[in-house]
Design an enzyme around this catalytic site. Structure first.
Site, PDB file in Angstrom:
ATOM      1  N   HIS A  24      20.698  -7.937 -45.984  1.00 19.11           N
ATOM      2  CA  HIS A  24      21.660  -8.803 -45.303  1.00 19.11           C
ATOM      3  C   HIS A  24      21.873 -10.009 -46.363  1.00 19.11           C
ATOM      4  O   HIS A  24      22.995 -10.609 -46.567  1.00 19.11           O
ATOM      5  CB  HIS A  24      21.331  -9.208 -44.080  1.00 19.11           C
ATOM      6  N   GLU A  25      20.559 -10.620 -46.695  1.00 22.26           N
ATOM      7  CA  GLU A  25      20.664 -11.914 -47.445  1.00 22.26           C
ATOM      8  C   GLU A  25      20.848 -11.729 -48.743  1.00 22.26           C
ATOM      9  O   GLU A  25      21.715 -12.532 -49.408  1.00 22.26           O
ATOM     10  CB  GLU A  25      19.087 -12.416 -47.422  1.00 22.26           C
ATOM     11  N   HIS A  28      24.808 -11.446 -49.339  1.00 23.50           N
ATOM     12  CA  HIS A  28      25.277 -12.850 -49.369  1.00 23.50           C
ATOM     13  C   HIS A  28      25.131 -13.391 -50.844  1.00 23.50           C
ATOM     14  O   HIS A  28      26.122 -13.818 -51.502  1.00 23.50           O
ATOM     15  CB  HIS A  28      24.379 -13.977 -48.501  1.00 23.50           C
TER      16      HIS A  28
END
Length: 217
Positions: A24-25, A28
């Site tokens: 998820h990170e 980004h």
């Protein structure tokens, strides 16, 4: 299937949680890099090494506590830094960067559905491998769907809040952005009152059901 012990639950959930939060990170940071901001790359955060992303509270303590209490499991990692001034179209691109995290969770949920489907195909002859993979696939679907839906809430600093501020007209985006310092406390209030479960429950259950159906469960 039989009820898992706490140790078995930790073993089953550990890898899906680490992947869900880490990817998820990284998503980004990867999208930010593609849109002109190299901050995450320069700080060594574009890596799948979970040690670079772990938050002692959000990645370890909170998920373990929730597993122990038997409730739904979620967590968070250290946010990937994004310098919005470096983005080519800051307002639009911040929305795209924010959307990358939930999109990554959706793709991972589909990936874990494939793991479950393959594990089921192994059959009873390879149950020693199939059963742990089925449990792990179920955990992977559950955590990724929950993180995706939770993060899409239009509440800064969640991803949904950043997406909303990126697509709303200027005055509305500014008003919503002012909520960010209080967003975490609002989220705690929603959890304490049970409203968060009522909000997240229908879309989470619907999406999990659809993905489990894809897995043949």
């Amino acid at each position: 299937m039989e009820e898992l012990t706490l140790a078995q639950r930790v073993a089953v959930w550990a890898l899906p949680i680490l992947f869900a939060i880490t990817v998820h990170e990284v998503a980004h940071g990867w999208v930010a890099r593609r849109l002109g901001d190299p901050t995450a790359m320069m700080m060594g955060r574009l890596t799948l090494n979970p040690l670079r992303h772990i938050d002692p509270v959000g990645t370890v303590l909170v998920p373990l506590l929730l597993l122990f209490l038997g409730g739904f499991v979620f967590g968070w990692a250290r946010p990937v830094p994004v310098t919005w001034e470096n983005l080519r179209h800051p307002k639009r691109d911040m929305a795209l960067v924010a959307a990358a995290g939930p999109a990554a969770n959706f793709l991972m949920a589909l990936g874990w559905a494939l793991v479950m489907r393959l594990a089921i195909a192994l059959g009873d002859d390879l149950a020693w491998a199939a059963v742990p993979l089925i449990y792990m696939g179920g955990a992977g679907i559950a955590i990724n769907v929950l993180l995706m839906v939770l993060n899409l809430l239009p509440l800064p600093p969640l991803d949904g809040g950043r997406i909303a501020t990126g697509v709303l007209p200027g005055p509305w985006a500014w008003r919503l952005a002012r909520v960010e310092p209080y967003g975490f406390f609002i989220l705690l209030g929603l959890i304490a009152t049970g409203l968060l479960g009522r909000i997240l429950g229908p879309p989470v259950h619907a999406l999990q059901g659809a993905i489990f159906a894809l897995a043949g469960v």
